[in-house]
Scaffold this motif. Structure first.
Motif, PDB file in Angstrom:
ATOM      1  N   PRO A  26      58.816 -12.219 -32.700  1.00  0.00           N
ATOM      2  CA  PRO A  26      58.185 -12.789 -31.513  1.00  0.00           C
ATOM      3  C   PRO A  26      59.115 -13.819 -30.894  1.00  0.00           C
ATOM      4  O   PRO A  26      59.969 -14.384 -31.573  1.00  0.00           O
ATOM      5  CB  PRO A  26      56.927 -13.472 -32.070  1.00  0.00           C
ATOM      6  CG  PRO A  26      57.281 -13.789 -33.481  1.00  0.00           C
ATOM      7  CD  PRO A  26      58.227 -12.699 -33.933  1.00  0.00           C
ATOM      8  N   ALA A  27      58.934 -14.054 -29.615  1.00  0.00           N
ATOM      9  CA  ALA A  27      59.740 -15.077 -28.944  1.00  0.00           C
ATOM     10  C   ALA A  27      59.315 -16.449 -29.466  1.00  0.00           C
ATOM     11  O   ALA A  27      58.143 -16.724 -29.615  1.00  0.00           O
ATOM     12  CB  ALA A  27      59.528 -15.008 -27.447  1.00  0.00           C
ATOM     13  N   GLU A  28      60.281 -17.300 -29.785  1.00  0.00           N
ATOM     14  CA  GLU A  28      59.971 -18.620 -30.300  1.00  0.00           C
ATOM     15  C   GLU A  28      60.452 -19.674 -29.320  1.00  0.00           C
ATOM     16  O   GLU A  28      61.433 -19.493 -28.628  1.00  0.00           O
ATOM     17  CB  GLU A  28      60.652 -18.820 -31.653  1.00  0.00           C
ATOM     18  CG  GLU A  28      60.146 -17.839 -32.677  1.00  0.00           C
ATOM     19  CD  GLU A  28      60.094 -18.441 -34.058  1.00  0.00           C
ATOM     20  OE1 GLU A  28      60.365 -19.631 -34.194  1.00  0.00           O
ATOM     21  OE2 GLU A  28      59.776 -17.707 -34.975  1.00  0.00           O
ATOM     22  N   VAL A  29      59.736 -20.752 -29.287  1.00  0.00           N
ATOM     23  CA  VAL A  29      60.105 -21.867 -28.435  1.00  0.00           C
ATOM     24  C   VAL A  29      60.362 -23.051 -29.349  1.00  0.00           C
ATOM     25  O   VAL A  29      59.589 -23.332 -30.251  1.00  0.00           O
ATOM     26  CB  VAL A  29      58.965 -22.189 -27.446  1.00  0.00           C
ATOM     27  CG1 VAL A  29      59.323 -23.383 -26.602  1.00  0.00           C
ATOM     28  CG2 VAL A  29      58.655 -20.979 -26.586  1.00  0.00           C
ATOM     29  N   SER A  30      61.461 -23.725 -29.121  1.00  0.00           N
ATOM     30  CA  SER A  30      61.750 -24.879 -29.963  1.00  0.00           C
ATOM     31  C   SER A  30      61.552 -26.163 -29.170  1.00  0.00           C
ATOM     32  O   SER A  30      61.485 -26.159 -27.946  1.00  0.00           O
ATOM     33  CB  SER A  30      63.189 -24.791 -30.481  1.00  0.00           C
ATOM     34  OG  SER A  30      64.087 -24.761 -29.409  1.00  0.00           O
ATOM     35  N   ALA A  31      61.462 -27.247 -29.898  1.00  0.00           N
ATOM     36  CA  ALA A  31      61.271 -28.551 -29.264  1.00  0.00           C
ATOM     37  C   ALA A  31      62.511 -28.914 -28.449  1.00  0.00           C
ATOM     38  O   ALA A  31      63.619 -28.506 -28.747  1.00  0.00           O
ATOM     39  CB  ALA A  31      61.006 -29.601 -30.328  1.00  0.00           C
ATOM     40  N   VAL A  32      62.284 -29.699 -27.424  1.00  0.00           N
ATOM     41  CA  VAL A  32      63.369 -30.130 -26.545  1.00  0.00           C
ATOM     42  C   VAL A  32      63.568 -31.633 -26.725  1.00  0.00           C
ATOM     43  O   VAL A  32      62.612 -32.383 -26.839  1.00  0.00           O
ATOM     44  CB  VAL A  32      63.020 -29.824 -25.067  1.00  0.00           C
ATOM     45  CG1 VAL A  32      64.091 -30.366 -24.128  1.00  0.00           C
ATOM     46  CG2 VAL A  32      62.830 -28.334 -24.861  1.00  0.00           C
ATOM     47  N   PRO A 137      53.256 -15.352 -23.273  1.00  0.00           N
ATOM     48  CA  PRO A 137      52.712 -14.392 -22.315  1.00  0.00           C
ATOM     49  C   PRO A 137      52.053 -13.227 -23.046  1.00  0.00           C
ATOM     50  O   PRO A 137      52.528 -12.802 -24.094  1.00  0.00           O
ATOM     51  CB  PRO A 137      53.932 -13.929 -21.513  1.00  0.00           C
ATOM     52  CG  PRO A 137      55.118 -14.445 -22.218  1.00  0.00           C
ATOM     53  CD  PRO A 137      54.682 -15.485 -23.195  1.00  0.00           C
ATOM     54  N   SER A 138      50.955 -12.776 -22.474  1.00  0.00           N
ATOM     55  CA  SER A 138      50.267 -11.651 -23.105  1.00  0.00           C
ATOM     56  C   SER A 138      51.095 -10.392 -22.916  1.00  0.00           C
ATOM     57  O   SER A 138      51.923 -10.294 -22.023  1.00  0.00           O
ATOM     58  CB  SER A 138      48.874 -11.474 -22.501  1.00  0.00           C
ATOM     59  OG  SER A 138      49.001 -11.222 -21.123  1.00  0.00           O
ATOM     60  N   SER A 139      50.845  -9.421 -23.768  1.00  0.00           N
ATOM     61  CA  SER A 139      51.605  -8.180 -23.681  1.00  0.00           C
ATOM     62  C   SER A 139      51.242  -7.449 -22.395  1.00  0.00           C
ATOM     63  O   SER A 139      50.215  -7.702 -21.774  1.00  0.00           O
ATOM     64  CB  SER A 139      51.327  -7.306 -24.900  1.00  0.00           C
ATOM     65  OG  SER A 139      49.955  -6.979 -24.932  1.00  0.00           O
ATOM     66  N   LEU A 140      52.095  -6.539 -22.016  1.00  0.00           N
ATOM     67  CA  LEU A 140      51.853  -5.773 -20.805  1.00  0.00           C
ATOM     68  C   LEU A 140      50.578  -4.965 -20.949  1.00  0.00           C
ATOM     69  O   LEU A 140      50.234  -4.511 -22.039  1.00  0.00           O
ATOM     70  CB  LEU A 140      53.031  -4.827 -20.557  1.00  0.00           C
ATOM     71  CG  LEU A 140      54.366  -5.504 -20.279  1.00  0.00           C
ATOM     72  CD1 LEU A 140      55.469  -4.460 -20.193  1.00  0.00           C
ATOM     73  CD2 LEU A 140      54.302  -6.283 -18.984  1.00  0.00           C
TER      74      LEU A 140
END
Length: 176
Positions: A26-32, A137-140
């Motif tokens: 899954p796409a991951e977001v890291s802290a900024v 984001p939700s899947s297509l």
């Protein structure tokens, strides 16, 4: 030549395995980590409201204050003290004495930071609104009437096929 074939086979298998892992991750977001004031740092004569505009601060991000440790400080205050530049009763004094202070944004709220010693009146104050990270984001939307067809294809057909192709590729390289 045999060693070259084996290394090519291993490279192909590693490539296929990497592709498979990337498909499944899954796409991951890291802290900024934000340097407050960017290249100007925590300094007088900087408009920190403009600096903060357009930025989204999320739970888990960090603020990094860089300033002259002999003159300035970093104080977290309430909204009233922020508006009036009052530094008598800070919520938290983030000043460590090094002029390089890191503030974790670990609560969803609006943080109010000022520099005492009169510098707040020169504009050394910033309000940072911290919010929860938005959901991924939700899947297509599915195009067919069969729910889960894409995930079934990826999980039960695509990956085993990918591994089978890698194994066949590798065995041909060993035979040749």
């Amino acid at each position: 030549m045999e060693g070259l074939r084996r290394s090519i086979g291993w490279s192909a298998a590693a490539f296929v395995l990497t592709c498979a892992v990337l498909v499944m991750m899954p796409a991951e977001v890291s802290a900024v980590r934000y340097i407050v004031g960017a290249n100007m740092g925590w300094n007088s004569n900087v408009n920190y409201t403009i600096w903060a505009q357009g930025k989204h601060f999320y739970l888990g991000d960090w603020l990094f204050f860089v300033y002259d440790r002999n003159q300035m400080n970093v104080l977290e205050v309430n909204k009233t003290d922020y508006e009036n530049c009052t530094s008598d009763h800070p919520i938290h004094n983030w000043t460590t004495g090094a002029g390089r202070d890191v503030v974790p944004l670990n609560v969803t709220k609006t943080y109010y930071f000022i520099s005492g010693k009169g510098f707040c009146y020169g504009g050394m104050k910033v309000a940072i609104h911290v919010e929860k990270l938005p959901p991924p984001p939700s899947s297509l939307p599915e195009r067919s009437g069969y729910p889960g067809l894409l995930s079934t294809f990826r999980g039960q057909i695509f990956l085993p096929t990918l591994f089978a192709i890698a194994a066949v590729w590798d065995s041909f390289l060993y035979l040749g």
